[in-house]
Motif scaffolding. Sequence first.
Motif, PDB file in Angstrom:
ATOM      1  N   MET A 110      10.589  -7.855  25.802  1.00  0.00           N
ATOM      2  CA  MET A 110      10.898  -6.314  26.699  1.00  0.00           C
ATOM      3  C   MET A 110       9.285  -6.197  26.749  1.00  0.00           C
ATOM      4  N   TRP A 132      17.159   2.414  25.659  1.00  0.00           N
ATOM      5  CA  TRP A 132      16.214   1.575  26.127  1.00  0.00           C
ATOM      6  C   TRP A 132      14.831   1.471  27.197  1.00  0.00           C
ATOM      7  N   ALA A 136      11.422   1.566  27.376  1.00  0.00           N
ATOM      8  CA  ALA A 136      10.821   0.550  28.803  1.00  0.00           C
ATOM      9  C   ALA A 136       9.652   1.848  29.515  1.00  0.00           C
ATOM     10  N   THR A 178      19.011  -1.868  32.432  1.00  0.00           N
ATOM     11  CA  THR A 178      18.920  -2.236  30.814  1.00  0.00           C
ATOM     12  C   THR A 178      20.506  -3.151  31.016  1.00  0.00           C
ATOM     13  N   ASP A 207      17.254  -6.166  31.615  1.00  0.00           N
ATOM     14  CA  ASP A 207      16.966  -6.229  29.668  1.00  0.00           C
ATOM     15  C   ASP A 207      18.444  -6.806  29.012  1.00  0.00           C
TER      16      ASP A 207
END
Length: 384
Positions: A110, A132, A136, A178, A207
Amino acid sequence: MHRTTALPISIAALLRACSTAACAMAAPTPHIPPPRELLRPLAVPYRLLLGPGPSNLSPRVRAAGSQQIVGHMHPEVLQVMEEIKAGIQYAFQTRNRITLAVSGTGHCAMEAALINLLESSDTVLVGNNGIWGERAADVARRLGAKVHELLKPPGEYFTLRDIQEGLAQHKPSVLFLTHGESSTGVRQPLEGLGELCHRHGCLLLVDAVASLGGVPILMDQQGIDVLYTGSQKVLSAPPGISPISFSERAREKMQRRKTRPPSFYLDMSCLASYWGCDGEPRMYHHTGPVSSIFCLREALAGLAELAARLPTVTTVRVPEGYNWKEITAFLMDKHSIEISGGLGPTAGKVLRIGLMGHNATQDNVDRLLQALRDALQHCQHSRL
């Protein structure tokens, strides 16, 4: 005057002389004794890992990890790295030249994606419907980028209309989403997003740590510009090495940078050279994790042979009146099975059950269901 003649000295004699000198300059006696724990053999119990990752290793991956290591720039390792690049291209369904594995976990991938794509003058739009997206956005802010967030409650995904409105309003150069939000158990649809982003002059960064290998992803066809995953989820390899790929659009953006990436370790121009992605002789960058490289190669080989793909993380609402911690502890203590509780916005609300890679079998499903029945019978008085 007598002339002294220098006599040749053998290598063995030289080594003996050096050894004697080293002993004469020995360090002082240490005062801290060796830890007793380290004088006992390592003991690791077997557990069935049915949480959202890591997953159990297949026999072929375990065997790869037990191989003796060789030098990280030896031709045998470089050949395995070539095979890994081809395996990632297959797994991602891409022909991108800059396709490699970062020496680090999914978090490292990431950071590698964001560090190489973003400069302080860039605007990034982050889809935040779980932990997530939160991570980020945090990384992007630390880079000094202008961060805007699209917000959705846990359990929901972003529609094309949501993203269209966000792109039109904020005009970002990068959109982060994500694909498999393991904190909530939601899969983000990707169809049409690449084309939408490109119409707005934006790169699509995805992701896929919790989904790659369990849910089909077609990087080139879906117009994804940067895609990464982790080794320890569906690939069933040890954590610590993470596949990543950059499209030609993303490569061109990285080449137009006004400043160098703030991390030497994650500088993609250096990593691409190290992995032989530019057609030039490889340049040393860092000591790659040789054993992890061997394991990832075998994990990708197993994926190439896999006939069916399964969803990866199932979220189950904690039954009313039960404490999720007691359920998960009971499963671990009595059945040696790991599942997890919620994460981020689902903490305390759900159980997260992973069926990934080597663990995705009917026998494991049956074993877990029986263990859950047992847990619900014995934990029924654990009122919240």
